[in-house]
Design a protein around this motif. Structure first.
Motif, mmCIF file in Angstrom:
data_model
loop_
_atom_site.group_PDB
_atom_site.id
_atom_site.type_symbol
_atom_site.label_atom_id
_atom_site.label_comp_id
_atom_site.label_asym_id
_atom_site.label_seq_id
_atom_site.Cartn_x
_atom_site.Cartn_y
_atom_site.Cartn_z
ATOM 1 N N PHE A 261 -7.500 -13.883 -9.703
ATOM 2 C CA PHE A 261 -8.538 -14.235 -8.727
ATOM 3 C C PHE A 261 -9.188 -12.968 -8.180
ATOM 4 N N HIS A 262 -8.392 -11.942 -7.925
ATOM 5 C CA HIS A 262 -8.950 -10.693 -7.415
ATOM 6 C C HIS A 262 -9.916 -10.068 -8.416
ATOM 7 N N LEU A 263 -9.661 -10.273 -9.701
ATOM 8 C CA LEU A 263 -10.463 -9.626 -10.732
ATOM 9 C C LEU A 263 -11.611 -10.502 -11.219
ATOM 10 N N SER A 264 -11.680 -11.719 -10.763
ATOM 11 C CA SER A 264 -12.711 -12.628 -11.276
ATOM 12 C C SER A 264 -14.035 -12.376 -10.574
ATOM 13 N N SER B 31 -16.594 1.686 -9.570
ATOM 14 C CA SER B 31 -16.861 0.248 -9.732
ATOM 15 C C SER B 31 -15.978 -0.378 -10.804
ATOM 16 N N GLN B 32 -15.656 0.393 -11.847
ATOM 17 C CA GLN B 32 -14.899 -0.213 -12.943
ATOM 18 C C GLN B 32 -13.394 -0.125 -12.749
ATOM 19 N N GLU B 33 -12.928 0.873 -12.024
ATOM 20 C CA GLU B 33 -11.480 1.050 -11.915
ATOM 21 C C GLU B 33 -10.976 0.914 -10.483
ATOM 22 N N LEU B 34 -11.689 1.507 -9.533
ATOM 23 C CA LEU B 34 -11.121 1.542 -8.177
ATOM 24 C C LEU B 34 -11.250 0.205 -7.458
ATOM 25 N N TYR B 35 -12.369 -0.475 -7.619
ATOM 26 C CA TYR B 35 -12.468 -1.784 -6.961
ATOM 27 C C TYR B 35 -11.328 -2.702 -7.415
ATOM 28 N N PRO B 36 -11.135 -2.864 -8.742
ATOM 29 C CA PRO B 36 -9.981 -3.686 -9.152
ATOM 30 C C PRO B 36 -8.664 -3.144 -8.623
ATOM 31 N N ALA B 37 -8.516 -1.834 -8.603
ATOM 32 C CA ALA B 37 -7.250 -1.257 -8.148
ATOM 33 C C ALA B 37 -6.971 -1.627 -6.698
ATOM 34 N N PHE B 38 -7.988 -1.581 -5.864
ATOM 35 C CA PHE B 38 -7.784 -2.001 -4.467
ATOM 36 C C PHE B 38 -7.332 -3.466 -4.437
ATOM 37 N N HIS B 39 -7.940 -4.313 -5.274
ATOM 38 C CA HIS B 39 -7.540 -5.720 -5.302
ATOM 39 C C HIS B 39 -6.083 -5.878 -5.704
ATOM 40 N N LEU B 40 -5.598 -4.961 -6.560
ATOM 41 C CA LEU B 40 -4.241 -5.103 -7.093
ATOM 42 C C LEU B 40 -3.210 -4.309 -6.292
ATOM 43 N N SER B 41 -3.660 -3.588 -5.301
ATOM 44 C CA SER B 41 -2.712 -2.759 -4.550
ATOM 45 C C SER B 41 -1.999 -3.592 -3.497
ATOM 46 N N GLY B 42 -0.927 -3.020 -2.963
ATOM 47 C CA GLY B 42 -0.151 -3.745 -1.964
ATOM 48 C C GLY B 42 -0.210 -3.113 -0.582
ATOM 49 N N GLN B 43 -0.680 -1.868 -0.517
ATOM 50 C CA GLN B 43 -0.690 -1.170 0.768
ATOM 51 C C GLN B 43 -2.049 -0.566 1.077
ATOM 52 N N SER B 44 -3.046 -0.814 0.261
ATOM 53 C CA SER B 44 -4.344 -0.161 0.387
ATOM 54 C C SER B 44 -5.431 -1.239 0.494
ATOM 55 N N ASP C 160 -1.328 -1.478 -12.973
ATOM 56 C CA ASP C 160 -2.597 -0.785 -12.773
ATOM 57 C C ASP C 160 -2.339 0.625 -12.246
ATOM 58 N N GLN C 161 -2.785 1.621 -13.016
ATOM 59 C CA GLN C 161 -2.459 3.011 -12.693
ATOM 60 C C GLN C 161 -3.094 3.476 -11.387
ATOM 61 N N PHE C 162 -4.316 3.027 -11.152
ATOM 62 C CA PHE C 162 -4.999 3.456 -9.934
ATOM 63 C C PHE C 162 -4.374 2.813 -8.706
ATOM 64 N N ALA C 163 -3.882 1.583 -8.870
ATOM 65 C CA ALA C 163 -3.204 0.940 -7.744
ATOM 66 C C ALA C 163 -1.919 1.684 -7.393
ATOM 67 N N LEU C 164 -1.209 2.146 -8.405
ATOM 68 C CA LEU C 164 0.020 2.901 -8.142
ATOM 69 C C LEU C 164 -0.276 4.185 -7.377
ATOM 70 N N GLU C 165 -1.313 4.862 -7.827
ATOM 71 C CA GLU C 165 -1.723 6.116 -7.195
ATOM 72 C C GLU C 165 -2.157 5.877 -5.748
ATOM 73 N N LEU C 166 -3.005 4.874 -5.565
ATOM 74 C CA LEU C 166 -3.481 4.524 -4.220
ATOM 75 C C LEU C 166 -2.319 4.204 -3.291
ATOM 76 N N ASP C 167 -1.405 3.371 -3.804
ATOM 77 C CA ASP C 167 -0.335 2.929 -2.917
ATOM 78 C C ASP C 167 0.636 4.055 -2.587
ATOM 79 N N HIS C 168 0.780 5.022 -3.485
ATOM 80 C CA HIS C 168 1.597 6.182 -3.121
ATOM 81 C C HIS C 168 0.976 6.898 -1.922
ATOM 82 N N PHE C 169 -0.325 7.101 -1.989
ATOM 83 C CA PHE C 169 -0.962 7.814 -0.875
ATOM 84 C C PHE C 169 -0.896 6.985 0.405
#
Lengths: 372, 372, 372, 372
Positions: free
Chosen positions: B38-41, D31-44, D302-311
């Motif tokens: 859903f987040h990616l749709s 737009s292609q990587e970070l937006y989805p990464a924010f959606h998939l992150s748990g702390q960002s 998701d690699q960017f989500a991992l990176e984001l959530d570490h920070f």
């Protein structure tokens, strides 16, 4: 390519102590695979050529360093009786001729190594087994894959518990037979279509790996309507075997599809893949779990040389070959059941054989499985 | 992972213009795959959670940024009638509950996206199709693989002549279902064993790739004697499908073997392999001839997001989904025939359906197949 | 394995028309690779063995079907002068002995095929070239990879534009040399460490594929402190070559790392990978772009037989071998520059050679690149 | 794709407890990587967009469910001071702007996550480190690969002895930069060519895997003469690093060759390959010995989500990021040495740093390495 000269392998004998062979039938398999295999073997020696074409045979003999009088026509086969240096024949003829030449060779006291399939019918195959038994000569079905390190390693992995309890086997051997005039597409020469040639690899491998005999078979055959190649014999066969332990084996063979030769064994703990499975070189063996896929790097040895030397070893020692005539006969029994199932549109039961490797003889000495 | 924001893909709509969904059933698939999807749709919005466990649902809702009153228990489903921002439900429940919840959702005017298998019987599946038709809502069977770039590319390669005439298909989907208490191993919840879950991928993929409907099926089932997991439903099924064009498809499914998910299509000019074929990511597509093997590098997009957005697009436009209820119903018909064949030990004929894609609706807009 | 009997390959001659060889040095390479290669060749015949150990040589001769008086000790080499059936020698001795035996063989009018590296120094290599030229015999450096179908195909792909303009080459050849007592680890026998043995493959392949000569080299060497194997010769070398066209080649060789043998060529349109690159069998050639990776399936032929038959063809026709002494000498020049660069901690310039393949002779007849 | 919701991973926080970010720079990566990464992150949580183009930013904000007043132009950055829900910025601008925006963000008390390379010079990088330290905010260099499960597994395999003593590393990152007008090809925007962009992956990975700091570097650069793309910055760099333990690392980077991204580590017992190594998905990790090659199947997140959530975790706890500004600064020091070596045609020494991971902070919490 590795010569057979390590301790773990059969000894390399001086040429005059090796088993001498007359090769009967000088087609592509003979010239492209068997001549090199004799060169690479340690206990086998090419001593005579038997062909329908004396000129072609003479030319090949000269290239091979044989004398002109090492060449025989089919009619002259019985003259080999006077050649004590020829102890065995290797029959590489169209399937329908296997019986005749086996009987003639046995009659003059020569041991017989016969290309697969052993024959074109259960009846002929049984006659061949009987002829050799009565003549006191050995008969071996040339099931190459039962002598190759990759297949032996696969069998070990099935039996040492690596895969856990095995549930399913998939075996595929398809290729394009492009030449309408090929003897393999003539019923009276071949005895059947893709099943007897490539499908037999699937069947024989499933039996070899499990060590069991199937109790039931179901099959479909299909030939593309209007394809002139498949008016006498079938193009494709899909067959399913049930084994006593519960293993189910699905197989595909065809003369009408781009080459694929693979085997997959699915166990509860891991799966095993041989792909390519039936090529002469470059076989690949992988074992996979959910965590990793492991490719075993196994040193290859000329497959035909291994097969040849096993038979030579049996000739020299009197041991029963691992794949005797009975092993080929059993496949013939199953292939007839496959055809019956397809014809009648129903599963066909097979005689139950308990035990492991019931149709096999002395196992080949373990070849050393070195790294490539 | 790539968002769906290029021109070739469905438009990304602002959240308040997207189709709002209530997800019914909050198991692992929902939390691990559907929430991210859903987040990616681009056209779908998660609007409500329906669960038997209000506390768990409320906790998840908060993590997702939903409000506490976006949570409903199963009993409260009908209250969604008052939520005009929820136009559709996504049913992710045990198979046996699909019918009830489809009927209840249809009754309150919600479109239904239902996980596969559509139901546990032909009868129930037909009732679901009828209920949605009568209520004037859309019903889509969630056949994920019909919306993924790798499978679409495979289908194209079958149809554009790259493989030549296709002869044989092999499809395998086996995995270990370790948990004896799993609802998938209970007949009244699952409606069957490995066939309805993993085997359905093989069946549906063979139908999708060929575009044809099978005319006959033969099957064996097997369960390891004494294994407590398989007292109610079957462990393994081997089934063979015959298609009108002559294609034969061999399939294996099992709950008792180490995971393998692959499809191989054998044509006269080339073969095609999807391996892994049914995973959520890292699919691999290769096409081989005797000269070369070519791996197509295809950019992956979240498979569940593609599926979701196709249904949202249909909800917004009124188009029939590519995999409507009828597509799921037809698999139900064939699966019943597979079970009958295994039970009766004979091939079973199926109704003949001429034409291509006869049970399918509007094709998904082509996703851009970019490089990874 | 394929015999060399198709039209596109060198003709198979009757044994007595083939070039007769005395092999000098009966180590593992000779017994495991060269004996089979002679069996598989079409223009080469093993006629005599020269060894320091008469008993071992006699035993091998008998296995090979040679007579006891086909065996010579090193001291007796000159007696080969009376053997007109021996036209050539194949030197398979430690590097430091190459010069002496080349000079002695040339002095008795025998053509010389010498294992790589040609020698242990530029000075010795030049002396060998001179000796053979003065004696009017051919000298060939046994650069196996320049005669194998996979490398030939790689070279074609570089030159036919498939890769676009080539920018970078990576070549790696590392393996573990476990035996402290091995002659390869003794400076006076080997002339150097991993560079002269495995590193030479990287160097020679980069030169072969580009057809160019490097103009500058920079290198580091490293030996693990305290490792008793590397007190006389270096363990590892990292070297970078610059070519006139702008191509940069990075190479790694080592005697201290788990076996890896690969080559990668990076062009603007595609990249090419040979991995494994230098094994005797099972080479793999892949070409990748951003859309796909294509593995070329190339039929393998015994590499040593191809090399042998090229030299035999030159002996029979008088043509200059593709890899004459000059080709080996040039590598010797570059290897000395590599060592100098490492020693002095700076890049070293090399003489500029314009043109393509300036140190090479007549190309080998194209072997037919059949499918495996 | 897997959400970050298992116990072994960072906790999923309700949206209003997550760290709020302003992303500065809305190019393709955003737009292609970070937006989805924010959606998939748990702390960002994505809270604001900062762009030079208010219309484009507003359009994207609406698609993302942000309000129009979450959009800021570059000039308006300081207005974020009034947004307590924005605790951090993520700088995704051309390299030359990193310093200015880091300093401005630090000045208003925002923590800074900055894309790699940290800057365009040692001087600027040092200024950024100082600015953040003085302002009491965290600075993290966005070295994605140090947070991905495949690289973490590779590092573990190096340290747990699986490879034996490590001798050599090869790292390659080449791709085609086709667009002459791209800011990456302008010296004043990018600060350098392929080295600062793709070459940095090779450098940073070698340092990450070994945990050591190189003591010497040698490099060549090359640009195709006449290619208009490479008039300001270099096309290709070949560089060699020496590490204190004796490990030598060879690297290639280029903007002029078909994409290849791989790392190979050669140890005395085994070798390890990451290929592809630097892609966003579908990484592959294999470990090979002479007996087998084992591919580790590692579940990707998701690699960017991992990176984001570490920070985000560091922002919430005050811990030092694993890749703080100092880590990026050290690469800047080495890259300047690489350029100097190429310019002066000689090896360049680097300051010696003893110990492991001397520029790194708190390791990321181990992500659970599940099967895919």
């Amino acid at each position: 390519m590795t010569p057979l000269n390590t301790d773990a392998r059969l000894k390399i004998l001086p040429p005059d102590e090796r088993v001498g062979y007359a090769v009967i039938g000088l087609g592509d398999l003979t010239s492209q695979e068997l001549y090199p295999a004799f060169h690479l073997s340690g206990q086998s020696r090419l001593a005579a050529l038997v062909s329908g074409d004396r000129d072609k045979a003479t030319q090949q003999a000269r290239q091979l360093g044989l004398r002109d009088d090492d060449v025989y026509t089919y009619d002259e086969l019985e003259r080999l009786k006077d050649r004590p240096d020829v102890q065995a024949v290797f029959i590489v003829l169209p399937n329908a001729q296997h019986r005749e030449f086996t009987e003639r060779a046995a009659a003059i006291g020569k041991h017989v190594l016969c290309e697969k399939p052993l024959s074109v019918s259960v009846q002929d195959a049984q006659a061949m087994v009987d002829a050799c038994q009565n003549a006191g000569v050995l008969l071996m079905t040339a099931y190459r894959i039962q002598y190759t390190p990759h297949h032996q390693a696969a069998r070990d992995l099935m039996r040492d518990g690596t895969l856990g309890r095995v549930k399913l086997i998939e075996a595929t051997d398809v290729q394009v037979e492009p030449d309408e005039g090929q003897w393999r597409l003539k019923r009276d020469m071949a005895g059947g279509g893709s099943l007897l040639d490539v499908g037999l690899y699937c069947l024989n491998t499933a039996r070899y790996l499990t060590g069991e005999e199937p109790t039931e078979v179901f099959a479909y055959t299909h030939s593309t309507p209007g394809d002139p190649r498949f008016t006498e014999v079938e193009e494709s066969v899909s067959f399913v075997l049930r084994f006593p332990s519960g293993i189910i084996a699905n197989s595909f063979c065809s003369y009408g599809a781009s080459r694929q030769r693979s085997v997959r064994v699915m166990g509860e703990d891991a799966h095993l893949t041989l792909d390519p499975a039936f090529d002469y070189t470059n076989l690949r063996l992988r074992v996979g779990t959910e965590d990793a896929v492991r490719e075993h790097l196994i040193r290859e040895v000329d497959q035909f040389a291994l097969e040849l030397d096993h038979f030579s070893h049996c000739v020299l020692t009197g041991e029963t070959p691992f794949t005797p005539g009975e092993e080929g006969l059993q496949d013939q029994v199953i292939m007839e059941a496959i055809y019956r199932s397809a014809r009648e549109g129903r599963p066909v039961r097979l005689d139950r054989h308990e035990g492991q490797d019931v149709f096999r003889g002395t196992p080949p000495r373990p070849t050393e499985r070195e790294r490539s």
